[in-house]
Design a protein around this motif. Structure first.
Motif, short mmCIF file in Angstrom:
data_model
loop_
_atom_site.label_atom_id
_atom_site.label_comp_id
_atom_site.label_asym_id
_atom_site.label_seq_id
_atom_site.Cartn_x
_atom_site.Cartn_y
_atom_site.Cartn_z
N PRO A 5 0.83 -1.19 0.00
CA PRO A 5 0.00 0.00 0.00
C PRO A 5 0.87 1.25 0.00
CG PRO A 5 -0.76 -1.58 1.64
CD PRO A 5 0.57 -2.06 1.12
N THR A 6 0.44 2.27 -0.70
CA THR A 6 1.19 3.50 -0.79
C THR A 6 0.91 4.37 0.42
OG1 THR A 6 -0.58 4.63 -1.94
CG2 THR A 6 1.01 3.45 -3.29
N PRO A 7 1.82 5.33 0.74
CA PRO A 7 1.57 6.22 1.87
C PRO A 7 0.24 6.96 1.76
CG PRO A 7 3.85 6.40 1.14
CD PRO A 7 3.13 5.52 0.15
N ALA A 8 -0.22 7.18 0.51
CA ALA A 8 -1.48 7.90 0.35
C ALA A 8 -2.65 7.15 0.92
CB ALA A 8 -1.73 8.18 -1.14
N ALA A 9 -2.51 5.84 1.17
CA ALA A 9 -3.62 5.05 1.68
C ALA A 9 -3.71 5.10 3.20
CB ALA A 9 -3.49 3.59 1.23
N GLU A 10 -2.74 5.72 3.89
CA GLU A 10 -2.71 5.68 5.34
C GLU A 10 -3.93 6.31 6.00
OE1 GLU A 10 0.95 7.42 6.45
OE2 GLU A 10 2.17 5.73 5.75
N PRO A 11 -4.53 7.41 5.45
CA PRO A 11 -5.69 8.00 6.11
C PRO A 11 -6.93 7.13 6.06
CG PRO A 11 -4.62 9.60 4.66
CD PRO A 11 -4.04 8.25 4.35
N LEU A 12 -6.87 5.92 5.50
CA LEU A 12 -8.06 5.08 5.38
C LEU A 12 -8.45 4.43 6.68
CD1 LEU A 12 -7.21 3.29 2.04
CD2 LEU A 12 -8.64 5.27 2.35
N ALA A 13 -7.69 4.61 7.77
CA ALA A 13 -7.89 3.80 8.96
C ALA A 13 -8.73 4.49 10.02
CB ALA A 13 -6.56 3.36 9.52
N SER A 14 -8.08 4.92 11.12
CA SER A 14 -8.80 5.20 12.35
C SER A 14 -9.82 6.32 12.25
CB SER A 14 -7.81 5.52 13.47
OG SER A 14 -7.00 6.62 13.10
N GLU A 15 -9.51 7.42 11.51
CA GLU A 15 -10.46 8.53 11.50
C GLU A 15 -11.77 8.13 10.85
OE1 GLU A 15 -8.20 9.37 7.62
OE2 GLU A 15 -7.80 8.55 9.61
N GLU A 16 -11.77 7.12 9.97
CA GLU A 16 -13.01 6.70 9.33
C GLU A 16 -13.95 6.07 10.35
OE1 GLU A 16 -14.09 7.23 6.21
OE2 GLU A 16 -12.33 8.49 6.04
N LEU A 17 -13.41 5.49 11.42
CA LEU A 17 -14.25 4.84 12.41
C LEU A 17 -15.05 5.85 13.21
CD1 LEU A 17 -11.82 2.11 13.73
CD2 LEU A 17 -13.92 1.74 12.45
N THR A 18 -14.55 7.09 13.28
CA THR A 18 -15.24 8.09 14.07
C THR A 18 -16.42 8.69 13.33
OG1 THR A 18 -13.79 9.87 13.29
CG2 THR A 18 -13.06 8.62 15.23
N ARG A 19 -16.49 8.51 12.01
CA ARG A 19 -17.60 9.04 11.25
C ARG A 19 -18.83 8.16 11.43
NH1 ARG A 19 -17.93 9.15 6.16
NH2 ARG A 19 -16.43 7.55 5.66
N CYS A 285 -1.72 5.72 -6.66
CA CYS A 285 -2.68 6.64 -6.06
C CYS A 285 -4.13 6.23 -6.26
CB CYS A 285 -2.48 8.05 -6.62
SG CYS A 285 -0.87 8.79 -6.24
N GLY A 286 -4.38 5.07 -6.87
CA GLY A 286 -5.75 4.69 -7.20
C GLY A 286 -6.66 4.57 -6.00
N MET A 287 -6.19 3.93 -4.92
CA MET A 287 -7.05 3.72 -3.75
C MET A 287 -7.40 5.03 -3.07
SD MET A 287 -8.71 1.45 -1.98
CE MET A 287 -7.99 -0.16 -2.35
N ARG A 288 -6.42 5.90 -2.91
CA ARG A 288 -6.69 7.19 -2.27
C ARG A 288 -7.63 8.03 -3.12
NH1 ARG A 288 -7.99 9.82 2.08
NH2 ARG A 288 -7.34 12.01 2.08
N LEU A 289 -7.47 8.01 -4.43
CA LEU A 289 -8.37 8.73 -5.32
C LEU A 289 -9.79 8.20 -5.18
CD1 LEU A 289 -9.08 10.62 -7.64
CD2 LEU A 289 -8.22 8.90 -9.23
N ALA A 290 -9.94 6.88 -5.14
CA ALA A 290 -11.26 6.29 -4.97
C ALA A 290 -11.89 6.73 -3.66
CB ALA A 290 -11.16 4.76 -5.03
#
Length: 388
Positions: A5-19, A285-290
């Motif tokens: 996974p690229t560094p751009a995918a890192e924001p996919l984790a914990s903050e999404e759980l708070t939404r 960058c595909g996953m982060r773009l999605a």
């Protein structure tokens, strides 16, 4: 490992759980919750040792893939030919990056000579015992905050490329075939098939009620579909022989374009038309773009009277396709909304992810209109079952 996974995918984790989960989102891989993958395997008689050796080689590699937590290999107590492999991942995106990589295709190839049948199932972890409800430790994902409410439809797509210059011939072949029988069995039905072209890339999106695998097998067995597949073989950039199980397996593995997000505004409109947009992601960058497109569509679904009635985002590697049903013509509303672009403050990040959309955030000079036209895929055919 060559695919991580690229560094751009890192924001996919914990903050999404708070939404708080949106009721309009029936499917998403961007929850940040842990993923459980279940692989059911039936091994040929006498091939258990070969299977175990191949599995050990695969396991030793997957352990080093970022996002992989652990796994188990289990053998049936009733039928020794039946095996179960379960693996746990911090979230869905790292797994999807791994399973779609060429390295994965190469590594699982030896399994095919000792395995009669396989079935892969993927689940977000919603509840469990023995761990905190909020997560599994630093950097190890968490539980999905609430179960999603689905709409009974499974969405999937296949994509492949044809030789440049053959697009018109391929488009005619794909448009002229007779529709297959929509009924698969008592529990499975093919609801809709939409085919698009963008340059020399073909995308076939399907909607199914019931068992997706059964529907795919049903379609592949239909004489009219087999004739079409045979007719386009000479035009494909990557050769295939669908009569050879190994060649067919590799082709469909590479062609799979999973749905990673689906959102609906919860409205019906007889004027709705279906369109597909292709977004040229930069390498890695595909996953982060999605994810950015998913976030924007989720926000738009909460805006009454918007042009986009529903959106499905498909992504594999750097191929990102957004299938949208809009009110009226594609160009009838705000091009920024129709494109699914993030809010203006996210435009800078968007330009780092897209290849060739550097003016996408400049509505004043017509950049959005040009971007919309450049992303639009050509509709080849859109077929719905009579009672879908």
């Amino acid at each position: 490992m060559t695919t991580t996974p690229t560094p751009a995918a890192e924001p996919l984790a914990s903050e999404e759980l708070t939404r708080q989960l949106s009721h309009q989102v029936s499917q998403s891989v961007f929850d940040g919750s842990r993923l459980r993958v279940v692989l059911l395997v039936e091994v040929y008689d006498g091939a258990q040792q070969q299977f175990l050796e191949t599995y050990e080689n695969l396991r030793s590699h997957v352990e080093s893939v970022p996002g992989h937590i652990g796994e188990q290999l289990c053998q049936s107590i009733e039928n020794p030919s039946q095996w179960l492999i379960t693996s746990e991942w911090e979230s869905a995106p790292p797994f999807l990056n791994w399973v779609s990589s060429e390295e994965h295709v190469r590594m699982v190839k030896p399994l095919h000579s000792c395995v009669r049948d396989t079935r892969s199932l993927r689940f977000h972890v919603v509840r469990e015992t023995g761990r905190s409800e909020t997560g599994a430790g630093p950097g190890r994902g968490g539980l999905q905050s609430a179960p999603r409410v689905g709409d009974g439809v499974i969405r999937h797509a296949l994509t492949f490329t044809v030789k440049p210059g053959s697009e018109d011939a391929v488009g005619k072949i794909l448009a002229d075939y007779a529709s297959p029988e929509p009924r698969v069995d008592d529990t499975t039905r093919l609801c809709r098939t939409s085919l698009f072209l963008h340059g020399n890339r073909v995308v076939r999106a399907i909607e199914v009620r019931g068992d997706l695998l059964a529907a795919l097998r049903h379609v592949a067995e239909q004489p009219e579909v087999r004739a079409v597949e045979e007719a386009i073989n000479p035009y494909l950039e990557q050769e295939r022989d669908l009569g050879d199980p190994e060649s067919a397996r590799v082709f469909y593995t590479r062609a799979a374009l999973p749905a990673v997000h689906h959102v609906t505004a919860g409205e019906q409109d007889p004027r709705a038309t279906r369109h597909a947009l292709s977004y040229p992601a930069r390498p890695g960058c595909g996953m982060r773009l999605a994810q950015l497109l998913a976030e924007r569509d989720e926000a738009a679904a909460n805006e009454p009277g918007g042009p986009v009635l529903c959106s499905t985002i498909f992504q594999r590697d750097d191929v990102v396709v957004r299938l949208v049903d809009v009110r009226g013509d594609l160009h009838g509303g705000d091009p920024a909304v129709t494109l699914g672009l993030p809010d203006p403050e996210r435009a800078a990040e968007l330009t780092t992810l897209l290849d060739g959309f550097t003016d996408a955030g400049s509505p004043g000079d017509g950049g959005l209109v040009r971007a919309l036209e450049g992303a639009r895929m050509e509709l080849v055919t859109d077929r719905r079952a009579p009672d879908a």
